[in-house]
Every structure is written in C-alpha cells, then in structure tokens.
Scaffold this active site. Structure first.
Site, PDB file in Angstrom:
ATOM      1  N   ASN A  36       0.858  -1.187   0.000  1.00  0.00           N
ATOM      2  CA  ASN A  36       0.000   0.000   0.000  1.00  0.00           C
ATOM      3  C   ASN A  36       0.895   1.239   0.000  1.00  0.00           C
ATOM      4  OD1 ASN A  36      -2.359   1.514   0.128  1.00  0.00           O
ATOM      5  ND2 ASN A  36      -2.383   1.526   2.365  1.00  0.00           N
ATOM      6  N   GLY A  83       1.956  -2.315   8.270  1.00  0.00           N
ATOM      7  CA  GLY A  83       0.719  -2.974   8.693  1.00  0.00           C
ATOM      8  C   GLY A  83      -0.416  -2.535   7.797  1.00  0.00           C
ATOM      9  N   SER A 125      -2.922   3.351  17.682  1.00  0.00           N
ATOM     10  CA  SER A 125      -4.037   4.159  17.197  1.00  0.00           C
ATOM     11  C   SER A 125      -4.976   4.494  18.343  1.00  0.00           C
ATOM     12  CB  SER A 125      -4.790   3.343  16.145  1.00  0.00           C
ATOM     13  OG  SER A 125      -6.066   3.893  15.916  1.00  0.00           O
ATOM     14  N   TYR A 150      -9.056  -4.437  12.636  1.00  0.00           N
ATOM     15  CA  TYR A 150      -7.904  -3.530  12.555  1.00  0.00           C
ATOM     16  C   TYR A 150      -7.577  -2.978  13.944  1.00  0.00           C
ATOM     17  CZ  TYR A 150      -5.689   1.013  12.327  1.00  0.00           C
ATOM     18  OH  TYR A 150      -4.883   2.085  12.595  1.00  0.00           O
ATOM     19  N   LYS A 154      -4.207  -3.529  16.801  1.00  0.00           N
ATOM     20  CA  LYS A 154      -3.404  -2.501  17.477  1.00  0.00           C
ATOM     21  C   LYS A 154      -3.388  -2.759  18.983  1.00  0.00           C
ATOM     22  CE  LYS A 154      -2.203  -0.237  13.838  1.00  0.00           C
ATOM     23  NZ  LYS A 154      -0.814  -0.267  13.381  1.00  0.00           N
ATOM     24  N   PHE A 179      -4.162  10.004  16.342  1.00  0.00           N
ATOM     25  CA  PHE A 179      -5.540  10.412  16.116  1.00  0.00           C
ATOM     26  C   PHE A 179      -5.746  10.440  14.588  1.00  0.00           C
ATOM     27  CE2 PHE A 179      -7.547  10.651  20.193  1.00  0.00           C
ATOM     28  CZ  PHE A 179      -6.471  10.264  20.959  1.00  0.00           C
ATOM     29  N   ASN A 180      -6.136  11.534  13.960  1.00  0.00           N
ATOM     30  CA  ASN A 180      -6.419  11.452  12.510  1.00  0.00           C
ATOM     31  C   ASN A 180      -5.364  12.219  11.703  1.00  0.00           C
ATOM     32  OD1 ASN A 180      -8.962  10.737  13.878  1.00  0.00           O
ATOM     33  ND2 ASN A 180      -9.760  10.605  11.812  1.00  0.00           N
ATOM     34  N   PHE A 219     -21.121  11.460   6.113  1.00  0.00           N
ATOM     35  CA  PHE A 219     -21.837  10.346   6.741  1.00  0.00           C
ATOM     36  C   PHE A 219     -22.467  10.783   8.064  1.00  0.00           C
ATOM     37  CE2 PHE A 219     -18.312   7.866   4.490  1.00  0.00           C
ATOM     38  CZ  PHE A 219     -19.078   7.677   3.349  1.00  0.00           C
TER      39      PHE A 219
END
Ligand code: WQD
Length: 341
Positions: A36, A83, A125, A150, A154, A179-180, A219
């Site tokens: 990836n 990963g 995460s 997933y 972690k 975080f993001n 969403f």
C-alpha cells in the site's frame, strides 16, 4: 555507525518520518512490501532531503530477509509502521489483518531480540480506547474493545509488547496512539496516496476538489455534536512524524523496562463540516457535498488529551487546520494521480 530501521517507511506516515529523520542527518534503512505504498515516495524523499535511503522491498513476515537486514546494519532502534490499516477491509479479511499486523510484529520483535536491538516505537491508534471511552482520551484510562479487527490488532500488539518488556528488561517500547493524520509535506512532493476509493475524509475531499470524484458524502448530520457531524482530532502528518522523533529521542535515554504510550493529537476536535469549510476557505476551491446516512462503526466525537506527550516528550503539534488544508491541496493538485504520474 548506527542506523534506524523503519518498517513501512514508504507509506504515508512512514515516508514523512523518513524525511524528518534524514533532515536530522540520521541513517535510515527502510523495509516495505509496497502493498500500500510506492517506491516513488522514497525517491522523492531523497530528492527533497538530498540524502540517501537504504531500501529493502519485502515484508516483516519474511524472517530470512529480516535476519539478513539485522546482520548487515547496527540498529539503535526500530520504528514499526508496517501494517494494514483499512478499517472496513479488516472486517472482511480479519485473518489477513491478524497475520500482517500481529504476526508481523511478533516476527519483527523476535528478530530485534536475536540481534540485541532494544528500542521500538510502534504505530498504535486512538482506536485502542474502544467505543465506550469518553473524550478527550487520556493514556491512563482503561483500554476498551475496538470495534474492528484492525483496531483489535493494534490493541493486541500493545499487549504483546507489554508482555515482552515484562519478560525482558532490556527491551523498551513506546506505543504512539495516532488520532487522525492528514496533510502533506510542505514541498507538495509526498503525501497520502490511497489506492482505489479513499475511505478517509481528507483524501476524499482532496479528490473531489481535484475533480476525480463528483462530490463528498458526509456520513451523518444528526450526531450529538455542535453541527451534527462527527468530530475528530486531525493532526498534520509532519507534526506526527516529529512526534516519532521526540518519542525515539526520549526512549533511548530511558532506563530498561519501559513500555509507555503517548497520544499524538492536537487536543482540539474539528467537525466534518468545519474541516470542509476550512478547506474551501484556505484553498478557494469548492467541494460539493451531500448528507448521507451514518457510516457503520463511526463514533460521534473523539479527540486527544495531548498533555503527556507535551510534558514528557516536549512535543506538541504546531500546524493548524489551515496549514493542513493548504498542504493537502498542494500535494493533491500537483499530483492528481498520486505517485502514478
Ligand atoms: C473522519 C470523519 C466519517 C469519509 C479511521 C480509523 C482510525 C484511523 C484513521 C488508521 C468521520 C467522516 C469520512 C467520507 C465522511 N485509521 N467521513 N465522508 O473514521 O475517524 O478513523 O481512520 O490508520 O483508526 O478508525 O477517520 O477519515 O475515515 O473519518 O463524512 O467520505 O469523516 O464519518 O466522521 P476515522 P475518517
């Protein structure tokens, strides 16, 4: 001469961390199976930094390859990014996630122990806090049960690493709970390059803005938040990369037996609508959107308590949301097809 081994160093967060390490004149060896990621990311990192990266194409599941790499270099530490990371895919292919993320880490740590390499920084995460946790998340709170395979990988790896430290007092670990991560290096030459339809908000917005997708689906707009859309703690990937360096510098100075977790976030939540509006204002590009039903598994709001990293590592996020947007856009508009140009 000592080196740092970066697993998954050609990926999004890995490549930004490699760049920051090279800028500090560190010697870096990367192993990445390119499942990836693209080799081109490291070519560009070399171009930006003017320094060389030693690269091995392969997986951390490959014991022989690891053994050969550990025999060729003297490593002071490993930063383990490699990963799988797609939450939805992990529900469909759980075994692939447990195999790659959990078994891959076990094999890597075995090789580290065999070669007496005792410092490990692991990509964890915020998902390890679980769905019941109340934000802001703090490192001392009890970990929950992540909803996806997933997330479970972690949590499992954090637990495995804690057991290894207990059994071997020379081994030291930092778990970094992201975080993001969004944004891109300010050069606009490296960035996030998801394969297929992006799962995450920021690459989706960027692809709509560049005309690759007609519109963004938001969403859910009926969450219990200020504007009804979900809130997250978005952090610039360069800040995140520097968080790894701060953690590593701290770890190597510690006495034996350390297994410590740090949140890497800004401490400030932003809603989906606020991110979108900041993108439009700072880039002057319009992003059409519609409200759609909630996505399965999404939590209404979570963000970091970022105090521990500040106090202990002397690290905090520096870049604001505008910089995250402008840097994302520089990368996406200069590289509409990512590294495939
Ligand atoms: C953010 C918000 C969506 C896409 C996940 C993993 C986490 C980490 C990062 C890493 C949510 C909304 C999104 C879209 C939208 N994984 N959204 N339209 O879900 O917080 O975190 O990715 O390796 O472990 O759980 O991030 O970017 O997917 O979503 O409205 O097209 O944007 O509903 O509220 P998330 P995200």
């Amino acid at each position: 001469m000592s080196h740092i081994l970066i697993t998954g160093g050609a990926g999004y967060i890995g490549s930004h961390t490699v760049l920051e390490l090279l800028n500090l004149n560190k010697n870096v060896v990367v192993i990445d199976d390119l499942s990836n990621a693209s080799r081109e990311s490291l070519n560009r990192v070399e171009g930006i930094s003017g320094k060389k990266v030693t690269f091995f194409e392969g997986s951390v599941l490959d014991k022989e390859l690891l053994s050969s790499i550990f025999s060729q270099f003297s490593f002071s530490a490993v930063i383990h990014f490699a990963g799988h990371k797609a939450v939805g895919e992990s529900v469909k292919k759980p075994l692939s996630y447990y195999h790659n993320n959990v078994e891959g880490t076990v094999i890597l740590v075995e090789a580290m122990l065999e070669h007496n390499v005792n410092n490990l920084v692991f990509s964890s995460s915020a998902t390890v806090y679980g769905e019941e946790a109340e934000a802001p998340y703090v490192e001392t709170q009890k970990l929950g049960s992540p909803t996806s395979p997933y997330g479970q990988t972690k949590l499992m790896v954090e637990q495995i690493l804690a057991d290894v430290v207990k059994s071997n007092n020379n081994f030291k670990v930092v778990n970094l709970r992201y975080f993001n991560p969004i944004g891109a290096d300010k050069s606009g030459l490296i960035g996030e390059d998801p394969s297929g339809i992006p799962n995450n908000l920021m690459p989706f917005i960027a692809q709509v803005a560049v005309g690759k997708r007609p519109q963004l689906s938001i969403f859910g707009n009926d969450y219990d938040t200020a504007d009804g859309t979900c809130e997250r703690d978005y952090i610039h990937v360069t800040d995140l990369a520097n968080g790894h360096i701060a953690a590593l510098d701290w770890l190597v100075e510690q006495n034996n037996g350390i297994c410590e977790a740090f949140n890497l976030g800004t401490g400030t939540p932003y809603s989906v609508l606020k991110v979108l509006k900041t993108f439009e204002q700072s880039t002057k590009v319009k992003v059409p959107y519609s409200f759609e039903p909630r996505r399965d598994g999404d939590l209404a709001a979570f963000w970091a308590n970022a105090e521990k990293a500040k106090k202990t590592l002397n690290w905090s996020a520096k870049k604001n949301m505008e910089e995250m947007m402008v840097d994302t856009w520089r990368w996406q508009s200069n590289n509409p097809n990512g590294y495939a140009n």
